[in-house]
Design an enzyme around this catalytic site. Structure first.
Site, PDB file in Angstrom:
ATOM      1  N   ARG A   1      59.600  46.777  69.823  1.00 17.69           N
ATOM      2  CA  ARG A   1      60.867  46.445  70.463  1.00 17.69           C
ATOM      3  C   ARG A   1      61.753  47.688  70.508  1.00 17.69           C
ATOM      4  O   ARG A   1      61.902  48.404  69.522  1.00 17.69           O
ATOM      5  CB  ARG A   1      61.580  45.340  69.651  1.00 17.69           C
ATOM      6  CG  ARG A   1      63.078  45.195  69.887  1.00 17.69           C
ATOM      7  CD  ARG A   1      63.396  44.555  71.233  1.00 17.69           C
ATOM      8  NE  ARG A   1      64.830  44.573  71.486  1.00 17.69           N
ATOM      9  CZ  ARG A   1      65.680  43.598  71.145  1.00 17.69           C
ATOM     10  NH1 ARG A   1      65.237  42.544  70.508  1.00 17.69           N
ATOM     11  NH2 ARG A   1      66.948  43.688  71.434  1.00 17.69           N
TER      12      ARG A   1
ATOM     13  N   ASP B   1      61.906  39.498  71.352  1.00 20.67           N
ATOM     14  CA  ASP B   1      63.227  39.251  70.803  1.00 20.67           C
ATOM     15  C   ASP B   1      63.053  38.123  69.796  1.00 20.67           C
ATOM     16  O   ASP B   1      62.528  37.061  70.150  1.00 20.67           O
ATOM     17  CB  ASP B   1      64.172  38.826  71.928  1.00 20.67           C
ATOM     18  CG  ASP B   1      65.612  39.154  71.645  1.00 20.67           C
ATOM     19  OD1 ASP B   1      65.891  39.744  70.607  1.00 20.67           O
ATOM     20  OD2 ASP B   1      66.464  38.790  72.481  1.00 20.67           O
TER      21      ASP B   1
ATOM     22  N   ASP C   1      65.332  35.970  67.304  1.00 23.35           N
ATOM     23  CA  ASP C   1      66.709  35.674  66.911  1.00 23.35           C
ATOM     24  C   ASP C   1      66.762  34.454  65.999  1.00 23.35           C
ATOM     25  O   ASP C   1      66.112  33.436  66.263  1.00 23.35           O
ATOM     26  CB  ASP C   1      67.572  35.383  68.145  1.00 23.35           C
ATOM     27  CG  ASP C   1      67.919  36.628  68.926  1.00 23.35           C
ATOM     28  OD1 ASP C   1      68.016  37.708  68.315  1.00 23.35           O
ATOM     29  OD2 ASP C   1      68.092  36.527  70.153  1.00 23.35           O
TER      30      ASP C   1
END
Length: 203
Positions: free
Chosen positions: A119, A131, A133
């Site tokens: 990333r 991603d 999260d």
């Protein structure tokens, strides 16, 4: 569809759940002491997106003190906050965890998974291979800038709410209310369920 992880082969400190227990709801929780529930949002719009999402799920499961409990359907979504057509579409999914890690350690692990998949954070709203999260951690509400809980924009994002609702219809976003109501209040424009794609629970 909710399924449960019942093995312990990836972590030698965890004993496999006896077959007689497998059919009990949340049977794998017996491998953790007083676990907390966490909701993780995954997204990828570079490379082999489905393979990358699966790799991130497997990496989370390989984390001591973490058990992946359920994996949502896959959604294909338009990138957030950028000009239409300027980036590839995302594949998004939500994962439910039980974990004994504190939020700060879970965040460190999320960043480590992102780094493992290369990333790059050189552009705000830029494309990314993965991603990871933290959307919610138990009922925690915190305005800590390092890790705001729940995620400060989760209640506005259909690409988080829709897969989360699919896998946990009764879910509540701490401080915001039922996920179903939040989803009804936002547009589903730009997100498409991909029934032809499937992520699996780690084995």
């Amino acid at each position: 569809m909710t399924a449960f992880y019942t093995g312990g082969q990836s972590d030698p400190t965890v004993q496999p759940v006896p077959a007689s227990v497998v059919e009990q709801v949340d049977a794998a929780d017996t491998t953790l002491s007083n676990p907390k529930r966490a909701v993780i949002s995954l997204g990828s719009n570079l490379g082999n997106r489905l393979e990358t999402l699966q790799g991130a799920i497997d990496a989370l499961e390989d984390t001591p003190g973490v058990r992946v409990k359920a994996v949502s359907p896959v959604y294909e979504t338009e990138p957030w906050g950028v000009e239409p057509g300027s980036q590839p579409t995302y594949f998004n999914a939500v994962v439910l965890l039980k974990t004994t890690l504190p939020p700060s350690s879970l965040l460190e692990r999320a960043h480590a998974v992102e780094e493992a998949f290369h990333r790059v954070r050189d552009e705000h709203w830029g494309p990314r291979t993965i991603d990871v999260d933290i959307v919610a951690y138990a009922d925690a509400v915190s305005d800590d800038p390092v890790l705001t809980l729940p995620h400060p924009r989760a209640h506005q994002r259909a690409f988080v709410l829709a897969p989360w609702y699919d896998v946990e219809p009764e879910a509540q976003l701490p401080g915001r209310g039922p996920v179903g109501q939040l989803l009804a209040a936002v547009t589903r424009d730009g997100i498409v369920p991909r029934a032809d794609l499937e992520l699996r629970l780690p084995e």
